[in-house]
Design a protein around this motif. Structure first.
Motif, PDB file in Angstrom:
ATOM      1  N   ARG A   1      -4.836   3.772   0.814  1.00  0.00           N
ATOM      2  CA  ARG A   1      -4.364   4.503  -0.363  1.00  0.00           C
ATOM      3  C   ARG A   1      -3.160   3.803  -0.991  1.00  0.00           C
ATOM      4  O   ARG A   1      -3.092   3.629  -2.209  1.00  0.00           O
TER       5      ARG A   1
ATOM      6  N   LYS B   1      -3.066   2.416  -4.646  1.00  0.00           N
ATOM      7  CA  LYS B   1      -2.080   2.907  -5.613  1.00  0.00           C
ATOM      8  C   LYS B   1      -1.422   1.709  -6.325  1.00  0.00           C
ATOM      9  O   LYS B   1      -1.283   1.699  -7.545  1.00  0.00           O
TER      10      LYS B   1
ATOM     11  N   VAL C   1     -11.275   3.641  -7.753  1.00  0.00           N
ATOM     12  CA  VAL C   1     -11.030   4.509  -6.585  1.00  0.00           C
ATOM     13  C   VAL C   1     -12.318   4.934  -5.868  1.00  0.00           C
ATOM     14  O   VAL C   1     -12.258   5.615  -4.852  1.00  0.00           O
TER      15      VAL C   1
ATOM     16  N   TYR D   1     -12.705   4.102  -2.121  1.00  0.00           N
ATOM     17  CA  TYR D   1     -11.734   4.852  -1.320  1.00  0.00           C
ATOM     18  C   TYR D   1     -12.167   6.322  -1.217  1.00  0.00           C
ATOM     19  O   TYR D   1     -12.120   6.921  -0.137  1.00  0.00           O
ATOM     20  N   THR D   2     -12.632   6.866  -2.354  1.00  0.00           N
ATOM     21  CA  THR D   2     -13.068   8.266  -2.366  1.00  0.00           C
ATOM     22  C   THR D   2     -14.218   8.482  -1.399  1.00  0.00           C
ATOM     23  O   THR D   2     -14.213   9.423  -0.599  1.00  0.00           O
TER      24      THR D   2
ATOM     25  N   VAL E   1      -4.592   9.927  -4.936  1.00  0.00           N
ATOM     26  CA  VAL E   1      -4.224   8.510  -4.862  1.00  0.00           C
ATOM     27  C   VAL E   1      -2.707   8.368  -4.891  1.00  0.00           C
ATOM     28  O   VAL E   1      -2.144   7.489  -4.255  1.00  0.00           O
TER      29      VAL E   1
END
Lengths: 185, 319
Positions: free
Chosen positions: B26, B30, B79, B82-83, B282
């Motif tokens: 994360r 970011k 994202v 990651y999600t 995030v």
């Protein structure tokens, strides 16, 4: 169109609407009372089976079973008034509740498939009766309100409408003790 | 069913190594999003500066909206890995921890046919989306829920298209173990709370898009909800005092508008959130207690419906 004529038409429309709403409310009460009746009839039909299945076990509650049987035959008499019907219904509800609690004292009876099925059916009918009673009470409340409130009260008295009684709900029912919970203990 | 605190324990104790790994991802993500956004904004600003003299203001506005939408799309793309990692490694184990008979399908949502069948909303959606579909059996009762977003298309006189939201939030379907034939729909009571009892209840009685108004004998419930149904008696058969109280408790706990209907042996519930749930943050730490609690509370609320409404109470003759 002249003003008096318009006023007259508007008044006529208001009167018709009032009349119709009163008739609709009275019919709603009768209609829902009929569904209470149907549910009560369903319960009367279950009672002989219940009495037959539990009577040989229940020595100490014989009087209770006799009471239920007597109440049932009274309720099945023709031409009894709505008020009498309501009273009998309240008595039967109470007596059946006592029988159901008594069933708990007889382990063999409690485990009997036939009795369990009856309990389930009775529980369902009880819930349906309770629902029909609540619906009836709401319909009677709406009807009685119309009979007491201005301006429908004037027309209602001209139509000869009388206030109707609601089903008395016992304190127990207000708390909504689920008969089911008694079974599943 | 597991309690919230048991689930919180599981989240922090068992999933901790995963959460730590994901937290590193994360942080990197970011950073990547911030760098990407900076470059993007500079590029867009440069383009705007170089062309603003040659195009009119409407065109510039249109390009601005386009640039914003483009960024939204790119952000989702950035994202997405990651999600999906988060959902597979955190949400899925959490759902299995609640009950191993539950399936979790992060990409899917409740079928639109179910949404229409529920009759909770009078307009039919033209576009639906959603995710995080959970389905399975709890105590022998079928249950399914997901994030759901239903929208309606509108066209103005110039033919321009716009979309309005019919519903966004959590949509739940479950078996209901009482036999019934009609339809009973329970909606948040906006009319009475906005216009008062007299006008509000007149409006409710004359709501032609709904069936008959069913007045319930619980003032607290009447204040919070309005009930419409095809059968006055049946509506009360379903809505016992106990169930009314449970729905009130449920509404208080979720603090979101609640819609419920009973149709063809099923109970449909829609809890309005106006938000996409179970999405990892995030810009906030995954180890943040508050965020974890949000996931857990929502999950618990959705699955807790079976327990809360005692749908598994096999007292009824319905098999």
């Amino acid at each position: 169109m002249s003003t008096p004529l318009i006023i007259l038409i508007v008044l006529a429309i208001i009167l018709v609407l009032m009349y119709n709403s009163l008739v609709a409310k009275k019919n709603q009460v009768e209609n829902i009372f009929a569904s209470v009746d149907t549910q009560l009839k369903k319960r009367y039909d279950l009672i002989p089976n219940l009495v037959a299945s539990v009577s040989k076990y229940m020595d100490h509650e014989k009087s209770l079973l006799e009471e239920v049987t007597k109440l049932r035959s009274e309720a099945n008499r023709p031409n009894i008034s709505d008020k009498q019907k309501m009273n009998l219904d309240a008595k039967i509800t109470k007596a059946l509740g006592s029988i159901m609690i008594a069933v708990e004292n007889y382990p063999d009876l409690k485990a009997n498939e036939n009795v369990m099925h009856l309990q389930r059916s009775l529980n369902e009918v009880e819930e349906q009766i309770a629902a029909a009673r609540r619906a009836y009470n709401q319909a009677v409340t709406d009807y009685n309100n119309a009979l007491e409130m201005i301006p429908t009260n004037i027309m209602a008295s001209m139509m000869g409408y009388k206030e109707k009684d609601v089903f008395e709900i016992t304190e127990d029912e207000r708390k909504n003790v689920n008969v089911g919970e008694l079974f599943s203990k | 069913m597991k309690t919230i605190s048991e689930l919180t324990d599981f989240y922090y104790k068992t999933l901790y190594p995963v959460l730590q790994e994901l937290e590193e991802d994360r942080k990197a993500l970011k950073q990547r999003v911030i760098s990407f956004a900076s470059v993007y904004i500079i590029a867009v600003a440069l383009i705007a500066l170089s062309i603003y003299k040659y195009v009119d203001i409407d065109m510039l506005f249109f390009m601005g909206v386009f640039a914003l939408a483009g960024f939204g799309w790119l952000y989702r793309f950035l994202v997405s890995d990651y999600t999906s990692d988060f959902k597979q490694r955190v949400i899925a184990p959490l759902i299995h921890e609640i009950d191993e008979n539950l399936d979790y399908l992060p990409e899917l949502h409740v079928p639109v046919a179910n949404f229409n069948r529920s009759k909770l909303f009078t307009s039919r959606p033209d576009r639906v989306s959603g995710n995080d579909y959970v389905r399975g059996k709890i105590d022998g009762i079928d249950i399914a829920f997901s994030d759901f977003h239903a929208e309606k298309r509108h066209k103005d006189s110039k033919g321009r298209e716009s979309w309005t939201t019919i519903f966004q939030g959590l949509f739940i379907i479950s078996d209901f173990h009482k036999t019934f034939h009609g339809e009973t729909v329970i909606l948040p009571d906006y009319a009475q709370s906005t216009f008062g009892d007299l006008i509000g209840s007149w409006l409710q009685t004359n709501n032609f898009s709904r069936k008959q108004l069913v007045k319930m004998d619980s003032p607290e419930f009447e204040k919070a909800f309005v009930v419409y149904g095809t059968d006055q008696v049946e509506a009360r058969y379903i809505l016992t005092h106990t169930l009314m109280q449970k729905l009130l408790n449920y509404k208080k706990r979720s603090k979101h508008p609640l819609y419920v209907s009973f149709i063809r042996g099923k109970i449909y519930m829609a809890i309005e959130y106006n938000d996409d749930m179970f999405e990892p943050a995030v810009f906030r730490s995954l180890l943040n207690y508050k965020i974890a609690m949000q996931y857990l509370a929502t999950l618990h609320l959705a699955i807790g419906i079976v327990e809360e409404l005692k749908l598994n109470q096999k007292l009824w003759s319905k098999k």
